[in-house]
Design an enzyme around this catalytic site. Sequence first.
Site, mmCIF file in Angstrom:
data_model
loop_
_atom_site.group_PDB
_atom_site.id
_atom_site.type_symbol
_atom_site.label_atom_id
_atom_site.label_comp_id
_atom_site.label_asym_id
_atom_site.label_seq_id
_atom_site.Cartn_x
_atom_site.Cartn_y
_atom_site.Cartn_z
ATOM 1 N N ARG A 1 1.002 -0.992 -0.148
ATOM 2 C CA ARG A 1 0.008 0.029 -0.031
ATOM 3 C C ARG A 1 1.204 1.744 0.174
ATOM 4 O O ARG A 1 0.039 2.635 1.081
ATOM 5 C CB ARG A 1 -0.555 0.358 1.153
ATOM 6 C CG ARG A 1 -1.878 -1.048 1.393
ATOM 7 C CD ARG A 1 -3.259 -0.288 0.456
ATOM 8 N NE ARG A 1 -4.583 -1.411 0.523
ATOM 9 C CZ ARG A 1 -5.318 -1.321 1.691
ATOM 10 N NH1 ARG A 1 -5.599 -0.025 2.056
ATOM 11 N NH2 ARG A 1 -6.603 -2.296 1.049
ATOM 12 N N ARG B 1 -2.639 7.325 1.168
ATOM 13 C CA ARG B 1 -3.143 8.516 2.619
ATOM 14 C C ARG B 1 -2.148 8.503 3.271
ATOM 15 O O ARG B 1 -2.424 10.007 3.291
ATOM 16 C CB ARG B 1 -4.684 8.282 3.271
ATOM 17 C CG ARG B 1 -5.789 8.040 1.810
ATOM 18 C CD ARG B 1 -6.525 7.467 2.843
ATOM 19 N NE ARG B 1 -6.873 6.404 3.074
ATOM 20 C CZ ARG B 1 -7.669 4.687 4.038
ATOM 21 N NH1 ARG B 1 -8.244 5.888 3.931
ATOM 22 N NH2 ARG B 1 -7.475 4.025 3.765
ATOM 23 N N ARG C 1 -5.502 11.992 -5.490
ATOM 24 C CA ARG C 1 -6.798 11.337 -4.976
ATOM 25 C C ARG C 1 -8.312 12.815 -5.517
ATOM 26 O O ARG C 1 -8.976 12.256 -5.838
ATOM 27 C CB ARG C 1 -6.869 10.306 -4.218
ATOM 28 C CG ARG C 1 -8.045 10.693 -3.238
ATOM 29 C CD ARG C 1 -8.565 9.086 -3.477
ATOM 30 N NE ARG C 1 -9.221 8.371 -2.640
ATOM 31 C CZ ARG C 1 -10.184 9.216 -2.344
ATOM 32 N NH1 ARG C 1 -11.129 9.757 -2.810
ATOM 33 N NH2 ARG C 1 -10.876 8.029 -1.708
ATOM 34 N N ASP D 1 -7.232 -1.694 -7.207
ATOM 35 C CA ASP D 1 -7.565 -2.008 -5.583
ATOM 36 C C ASP D 1 -7.940 -4.391 -6.205
ATOM 37 O O ASP D 1 -8.136 -3.923 -7.549
ATOM 38 C CB ASP D 1 -9.177 -1.606 -4.961
ATOM 39 C CG ASP D 1 -9.517 -1.771 -4.353
ATOM 40 O OD1 ASP D 1 -8.205 -1.758 -3.035
ATOM 41 O OD2 ASP D 1 -10.506 -2.801 -3.320
ATOM 42 N N TYR E 1 -15.482 -10.974 0.668
ATOM 43 C CA TYR E 1 -16.328 -8.792 -0.482
ATOM 44 C C TYR E 1 -17.948 -9.634 -1.140
ATOM 45 O O TYR E 1 -18.491 -8.470 -0.820
ATOM 46 C CB TYR E 1 -15.438 -8.373 -0.525
ATOM 47 C CG TYR E 1 -14.329 -8.056 0.241
ATOM 48 C CD1 TYR E 1 -14.604 -6.258 1.101
ATOM 49 C CD2 TYR E 1 -12.787 -8.367 0.367
ATOM 50 C CE1 TYR E 1 -13.135 -6.608 2.245
ATOM 51 C CE2 TYR E 1 -12.280 -8.226 1.292
ATOM 52 C CZ TYR E 1 -12.443 -6.747 2.349
ATOM 53 O OH TYR E 1 -11.134 -6.646 2.657
HETATM 54 O O1 CP3 Z 1 -0.141 -1.928 -2.187
HETATM 55 C C1 CP3 Z 1 -0.484 -0.463 -3.528
HETATM 56 O O2 CP3 Z 1 0.652 0.841 -2.706
HETATM 57 C C2 CP3 Z 1 -1.219 -1.197 -4.333
HETATM 58 C C3 CP3 Z 1 -2.633 -0.455 -4.624
HETATM 59 C C4 CP3 Z 1 -3.203 -1.338 -3.835
HETATM 60 C C5 CP3 Z 1 -4.221 -1.054 -2.923
HETATM 61 N N1 CP3 Z 1 -5.448 -2.417 -2.340
HETATM 62 C C6 CP3 Z 1 -5.024 0.529 -2.596
HETATM 63 C C7 CP3 Z 1 -6.162 1.015 -2.047
HETATM 64 C C8 CP3 Z 1 -3.293 -2.571 -3.504
HETATM 65 C C9 CP3 Z 1 -2.919 -3.536 -3.346
HETATM 66 C C10 CP3 Z 1 -4.768 -2.934 -2.350
HETATM 67 C C11 CP3 Z 1 -5.207 -4.542 -1.804
HETATM 68 C C12 CP3 Z 1 -6.598 -4.819 -1.635
HETATM 69 N N2 CP3 Z 1 -7.499 -3.888 -1.377
HETATM 70 C C13 CP3 Z 1 -6.441 -5.802 -0.932
HETATM 71 C C14 CP3 Z 1 -5.152 -7.210 -0.315
HETATM 72 C C15 CP3 Z 1 -4.311 -6.259 0.625
HETATM 73 C C16 CP3 Z 1 -4.804 -6.099 2.257
HETATM 74 O O3 CP3 Z 1 -4.381 -5.214 2.272
HETATM 75 O O4 CP3 Z 1 -5.127 -6.476 2.908
HETATM 76 C C17 CP3 Z 1 -7.818 -5.577 0.162
HETATM 77 C C18 CP3 Z 1 -8.151 -6.378 1.480
HETATM 78 C C19 CP3 Z 1 -8.507 -4.424 -0.798
HETATM 79 C C20 CP3 Z 1 -10.098 -3.923 -0.124
HETATM 80 C C21 CP3 Z 1 -9.701 -2.215 0.324
HETATM 81 N N3 CP3 Z 1 -9.318 -1.856 -0.053
HETATM 82 C C22 CP3 Z 1 -10.638 -1.896 1.140
HETATM 83 C C23 CP3 Z 1 -10.812 -2.841 2.650
HETATM 84 C C24 CP3 Z 1 -9.830 -0.626 1.412
HETATM 85 C C25 CP3 Z 1 -10.811 0.275 2.580
HETATM 86 C C26 CP3 Z 1 -9.616 0.553 3.171
HETATM 87 C C27 CP3 Z 1 -8.933 1.491 3.557
HETATM 88 O O5 CP3 Z 1 -7.648 1.849 4.196
HETATM 89 O O6 CP3 Z 1 -9.302 2.589 3.071
HETATM 90 C C28 CP3 Z 1 -9.356 -0.343 0.239
HETATM 91 C C29 CP3 Z 1 -9.259 1.030 -0.468
HETATM 92 C C30 CP3 Z 1 -8.145 1.164 -0.961
HETATM 93 N N4 CP3 Z 1 -7.311 0.395 -2.005
HETATM 94 C C31 CP3 Z 1 -7.378 2.619 -0.690
HETATM 95 C C32 CP3 Z 1 -5.783 2.131 -1.139
HETATM 96 C C33 CP3 Z 1 -4.857 2.771 -1.310
HETATM 97 C C34 CP3 Z 1 -7.518 3.517 0.472
HETATM 98 C C35 CP3 Z 1 -8.522 4.603 -0.692
HETATM 99 C C36 CP3 Z 1 -8.773 6.320 -0.200
HETATM 100 O O7 CP3 Z 1 -7.704 6.695 -1.217
HETATM 101 O O8 CP3 Z 1 -9.232 6.334 -0.110
#
Ligand code: CP3
Length: 341
Positions: A23, A27, A36, A73, A148
Amino acid sequence: MKPKLLRVLSGEAIEPPPIWIMRQAGRYLPEYRETRKQAGSFLDLCYNPELAAEVTLQPIRRFDLDAAILFSDILVVPDALGQKVRFEEGVGPLLEPLEETGLERLDAARAVDALKPVLGTVSRVRSGLDASKALIGFCGAPWTVATYMVAGRGTPDQGPARMKALREPDWFGQLIDLLVVASADYLVAQLRAGADAVMVFDSWAGVLDDEGFERWAIDPVRRIVAAVKAQVPGAPVIAFAKGAGARLGTYAARTGADGFGLDWTLPISAARRMVPERAALQGNLDPLRLIAGGRALDEGIDRVLGAAAGHPHIFNLGHGITPETPIAHVEQLVARVRQAR
Ligand code: CP3
């Protein structure tokens, strides 16, 4: 110059190890928050190749990390299959109820087409990235994505999907099969668009019992790895089954991935004994140490480096970096890992 990350994935031990951060585009970075805002919603950002490429590259410019990971994502796959997804501020992902969409309406063949913008991000990033750095593509593992899709949101222990898998295994199996096909095609398309390696995130593998783990975590990922390697010979694959614990050995032997992500609860020394000699291990600093900083951070880094030395290792956290992480601590992390002999 072959990127260090790819050398490690082919079984080489390198000191200091290559480093990237799960990640890493997110943020905690002011430049991410700015882009964003420009994009609109989170999914708008994922589907905008120009802006998504920009945020993919931001952490590389700032910290000189050894690998970029595609900004997207795991939930773009259900969205592309036809189960609409949105991200609610402060809540997380919300998916349209699967009963309304209907399993039979989800279309794996159409999914890769709908994901074209993401493939556009991949090719843009690859052409903007130095040849010494790797670009990692990714997808969610079928089990984690299905959790999900079934619950329509994240839940504390993904009980709804576990119950569905127990009560209606045939239905659940069909959903998993669909995700195996769509995910393998999607990873192959990312590799053809310029990704150097791909990673499969199974963030919820740890909530499964033994039988569930074999059926829903190991078997689908085994099929994805086989399909990807059949279509792109030699493609390096990293598999991350968070919470695998003592099951890592079976997971490694049966999935046949080249590298394995470790969460912070599994000692690297124990993991090493469970996986093949040439397999790379990726991880596994507790993300809270990165927030804490200071000695807690330094000691954590040294312990990971010490335990992994002499074997193929990619430095990373044990799970994603969180928004409250101070940027100065990330700088401290990268400097200390690079200083190691
Ligand atoms: O690693 C990276 O920088 C690449 C981008 C990436 C994101 N999500 C960006 C993201 C990757 C590889 C993911 C994978 C992801 N997404 C997983 C598996 C890895 C893990 O962390 O367990 C899962 C379960 C998700 C599903 C997901 N996406 C959730 C549950 C959430 C909400 C929680 C949160 O942190 O807000 C997201 C949102 C998300 N995915 C954000 C980012 C940068 C935040 C969204 C925002 O900018 O508001």
